[in-house]
Motif scaffolding. Structure first.
Motif, short mmCIF file in Angstrom:
data_model
loop_
_atom_site.label_atom_id
_atom_site.label_comp_id
_atom_site.label_asym_id
_atom_site.label_seq_id
_atom_site.Cartn_x
_atom_site.Cartn_y
_atom_site.Cartn_z
N VAL A 1 0.83 -1.20 0.00
CA VAL A 1 0.00 0.00 0.00
C VAL A 1 0.87 1.25 0.00
O VAL A 1 0.61 2.22 -0.74
N GLN A 2 1.95 1.24 0.81
CA GLN A 2 2.84 2.39 0.88
C GLN A 2 3.49 2.67 -0.47
O GLN A 2 3.57 3.82 -0.92
N GLU A 3 3.92 1.62 -1.16
CA GLU A 3 4.57 1.78 -2.46
C GLU A 3 3.60 2.36 -3.50
O GLU A 3 3.95 3.26 -4.26
N ILE A 4 2.36 1.86 -3.53
CA ILE A 4 1.39 2.33 -4.51
C ILE A 4 1.03 3.78 -4.25
O ILE A 4 0.90 4.60 -5.18
N ILE A 5 0.92 4.16 -2.96
CA ILE A 5 0.61 5.56 -2.62
C ILE A 5 1.71 6.48 -3.13
O ILE A 5 1.45 7.56 -3.69
N ILE B 1 -2.02 12.54 -0.33
CA ILE B 1 -2.53 11.24 0.12
C ILE B 1 -1.90 10.90 1.47
O ILE B 1 -0.67 10.79 1.59
N GLU B 2 -2.76 10.74 2.52
CA GLU B 2 -2.30 10.36 3.85
C GLU B 2 -2.51 8.87 4.07
O GLU B 2 -3.52 8.31 3.64
N PHE B 3 -1.56 8.24 4.74
CA PHE B 3 -1.66 6.81 5.01
C PHE B 3 -1.53 6.56 6.50
O PHE B 3 -0.57 7.03 7.14
N HIS B 4 -2.51 5.81 7.06
CA HIS B 4 -2.49 5.46 8.49
C HIS B 4 -2.64 3.95 8.60
O HIS B 4 -3.62 3.37 8.11
N LYS C 1 -7.42 10.05 2.13
CA LYS C 1 -6.89 9.33 3.29
C LYS C 1 -7.03 7.82 3.07
O LYS C 1 -8.06 7.36 2.56
N VAL C 2 -5.99 7.10 3.47
CA VAL C 2 -5.98 5.63 3.36
C VAL C 2 -5.71 5.06 4.75
O VAL C 2 -4.77 5.48 5.43
N ARG D 1 -9.29 1.05 3.77
CA ARG D 1 -10.31 2.07 3.54
C ARG D 1 -9.67 3.23 2.78
O ARG D 1 -8.66 3.78 3.22
N VAL D 2 -10.30 3.61 1.64
CA VAL D 2 -9.84 4.75 0.84
C VAL D 2 -10.93 5.82 0.88
O VAL D 2 -12.03 5.61 0.37
N GLN D 3 -10.59 6.98 1.48
CA GLN D 3 -11.59 8.02 1.70
C GLN D 3 -11.24 9.28 0.90
O GLN D 3 -10.11 9.75 0.91
#
Length: 666
Positions: A528-532, A544-547, A584-585, A597-599
């Motif tokens: 997920v981090q790589e795709i973001i 794009i934020e990732f949590h 946000k992811v 979850r992709v918001q």
């Protein structure tokens, strides 16, 4: 004692108990004993010298006395009203007989009970109680007469019986209802009209009646003289004698056969409606012609009690070639020779192919006795006698099939079965046309998919080459070259075109069942981090934020296809929230699933359209037409997630953005 009193005493006995009056020819009272004074509640001196009409309204003049007593036969009796000071109504019985002297000349009249030989005399007797009793008796007799008239003219059968069940009365309606005359049943046991399987009812009835109970509107069955069943409603009451003892039962039987017949028809109609609804539901759930034929013939054969059921479907396809299908059911279904039916050109040999036909006995039916239907149906010697045939007609009026039923016993199919099968045939026609339409749609979809697949493959090679050439050209161009931005834009559009072609190829693979998954163990969080990072590199309008709930999520899945899903969700989040600047992811674990979850904070999806956005080629209404896309991304993403055993859902409100939720088994 005067001469008149002497005559009275001489000829009348029991003076103290019998009221006695004597009158002369003019009606004047000349003698009254003590009992008469007491009767009129006056003293003797008041009575004497008074005219008789003062005390008896029917006697007004001497002439009336003359006509009433002198000229009539001796021993005349009359009932008269007696005066009473209290106003109470009282009656007396007047007995008269003439008295004469030795020469035969009438001198006076008396009201007397006994006969004398010297003078006329008469007596008055207080018969108030007798009169009341007689009136009551008369009224009772009138009531009994009216009751007898009601019983004899009643439309209901009225029967009386003893507690042992012996019939003691039987009215005219009972004769009409049961067919027995009164002479035939009097003294016979009531079981004469009770079916053998209901004889216990009589014991229950007698037991209740013996205890003084009543039975109201008891519906049961009785038997007439001819043996026919008669549905009746019984009302039964005890018969009591003068001492209050129950000596029998009175029964009123109302014929409710027509009511029962109506109720049975209504019940059959209700059952038929339920059957039609059930069959309609069954056939509507299938879009396969052969399956529909089998469902219908199995259900209808059982419903109407046929031993054989055949469904022949015969329609023309798009090339006007015969489209034939066949289904059979019933205890004789294995004996059918399907090949002979086809070889015999059954469709043309059936005399009523386009009409409803019902036969009680085919072997004696001129339309069928020489036809293939009778002579060659089975391998053995079984013979079909009862026959029912109903056409299946399309909405255009064309006969596309026939339902055929048989039974080896004659007279098995009646009007009710015929109507029921006609209803089934109507529903079946609609289901078959839907199935044929579905087949055509499937055929066209298949052709379309073949075209899309072929076109995609044909486009894939030149596009791939074009992308490669543009990449090479862009790399060789110097920084600051005025043509480099143009080449880079061409390369970007070529990549978009390549993605669209890949989507069409994936759809073709999904529809043909050729989309294969290659499972491997990897860290979902790292992926997920790589795709973001890759998507963030290509966009500058959104951050794009990732949590992540934890640093590592090891799962076994197809990494490349999951990357494709996440890329599609992120691109959509950016594309459909042009007025926002953030996506946000979230990644977490719950109940054995990795939850991604992709918001976005964009336009959102209307509630009424959310169930459709995962369909092929569907785009939500109200979307900016300048936003590109074929409506395939979410369809492909959902298919990929479903094949992983997960779920892809959406939570959205119009104008407030959307959250796409991916659940993948860990």
């Amino acid at each position: 004692m005067n001469k008149i009193e002497h005559l009275v005493i001489q000829h009348v006995h029991n003076l103290n108990n019998m009221p006695i009056l004597a009158v002369d020819i003019c009606g004047i009272i000349t003698y009254a004993n003590n009992a008469a004074c007491q009767l009129f509640h006056v003293e003797n001196k008041v009575l004497l010298g008074q005219h008789l009409s003062r005390f008896f309204n029917f006697l007004k003049t001497a002439q009336s006395i003359q006509s009433e007593f002198v000229e009539k036969e001796p021993n005349v009796s009359m009932e008269v009203s007696l005066p009473c000071a209290t106003g109470e109504e009282r009656w007396g019985l007047v007995n008269s007989q003439p008295l004469a002297d030795d020469n035969g000349q009438i001198l006076v009249y008396f009201f007397i009970q006994d006969i004398s030989t010297l003078r006329k005399r008469g007596n008055l007797q207080d018969i108030t109680d007798q009169k009341v009793h007689k009136t009551l008796l008369k009224e009772s007799m009138e009531r009994q007469a009216r009751l007898a008239a009601v019983v004899s003219t009643s439309d209901d059968a009225i029967i009386s019986k003893t507690l042992t069940g012996l019939i003691t009365s039987w009215n005219a309606s009972a004769e009409r209802m049961f067919g027995y005359t009164e002479a035939e049943v009097l003294g016979k046991h009531i079981s004469l009209i009770i079916p053998a399987d209901r004889i216990d009812e009589e014991e229950i009835i007698i037991r209740r009646i013996s205890k003084g109970g009543r039975i109201e509107h008891f519906e049961t069955v009785r038997i007439g003289k001819s043996g026919q069943k008669i549905y009746v409603s019984l009302s039964i009451s005890p018969i009591v004698d003068g001492n209050g003892m129950i000596i029998g039962a009175s029964k009123i039987a109302r014929d409710i056969s027509r009511q029962k017949e109506f109720e049975e028809k209504l019940q059959r109609y209700t059952n038929n409606v339920e059957i039609l609804n059930t069959v309609g539901k069954l056939v509507s759930e299938s879009l396969d012609v052969k399956e529909i034929l089998q469902i219908v013939i199995d259900a209808s054969t059982k419903i109407i009690g046929a031993e054989l059921g055949i469904f022949i479907y015969h329609d023309q396809n798009k090339n006007d070639e015969p489209d034939f299908a066949f289904a059979n059911s019933g205890v004789f279904s294995e004996l059918l020779i399907k090949e002979k039916i086809l070889e015999s050109n059954f469709l043309s040999s059936e005399p009523n192919w386009e009409q409803v036909a019902r036969s009680t006995d085919l072997t004696h039916d001129n339309l069928y006795k020489d036809k293939f239907l009778v002579s060659s149906w089975f391998k053995d010697q079984s013979v079909i006698k009862s026959y029912l045939g109903v056409p299946v007609v399309s909405k255009s009026g064309k006969t596309i099939g026939r339902l055929i039923y048989g039974h080896q016993e004659e007279g098995q199919f009646m009007e009710d079965q015929e109507k029921l099968v006609i209803g089934i045939a109507t529903q079946t026609s609609t289901a078959l046309q839907n199935a044929k339409l579905y087949e055509k749609i499937q055929f066209l979809n298949k052709k379309k998919d073949e075209f899309v697949g072929l076109a995609s493959h044909e486009l894939k090679t030149p596009i791939t080459s074009l992308v490669g050439f543009l990449q090479l050209l862009s790399m060789r161009m110097q920084t600051g070259d005025i043509n480099k931005p143009i080449v880079d834009k061409a390369l970007k559009q070529s990549n978009r075109l390549s993605i669209l072609i890949d989507d069409m190829l994936n759809v073709t693979k999904i529809e043909s069942g050729q989309l294969s998954l290659s499972y491997a163990l990897f860290d979902l969080g790292c992926m997920v981090q790589e795709i973001i990072e890759e998507v963030q590199y290509t966009t500058h309008s959104h951050h794009i934020e990732f949590h992540s709930e934890k640093p590592s999520f090891l799962i076994s899945a197809d990494k490349l296809h999951l990357e494709q899903v996440l890329v599609n969700l992120l691109n959509n989040a950016i594309k459909y929230s042009p007025g926002a600047h953030q996506v946000k992811v979230y990644l977490a674990e719950y109940s054995g699933y990795a939850i991604l979850r992709v918001q976005d904070f964009g336009m959102g999806v209307p509630v009424g359209q959310q169930e459709h956005i995962f369909s092929r080629f569907y785009r939500a209404e109200g979307i900016n037409p300048h936003i590109s896309g074929l409506g395939l991304g979410l369809y492909i993403s959902k298919e990929i997630i479903d094949r992983h055993g997960g779920e892809l859902t959406v939570e959205s409100q119009l104008g407030e953005g959307s959250i796409f939720v991916v659940k993948i088994p860990i």
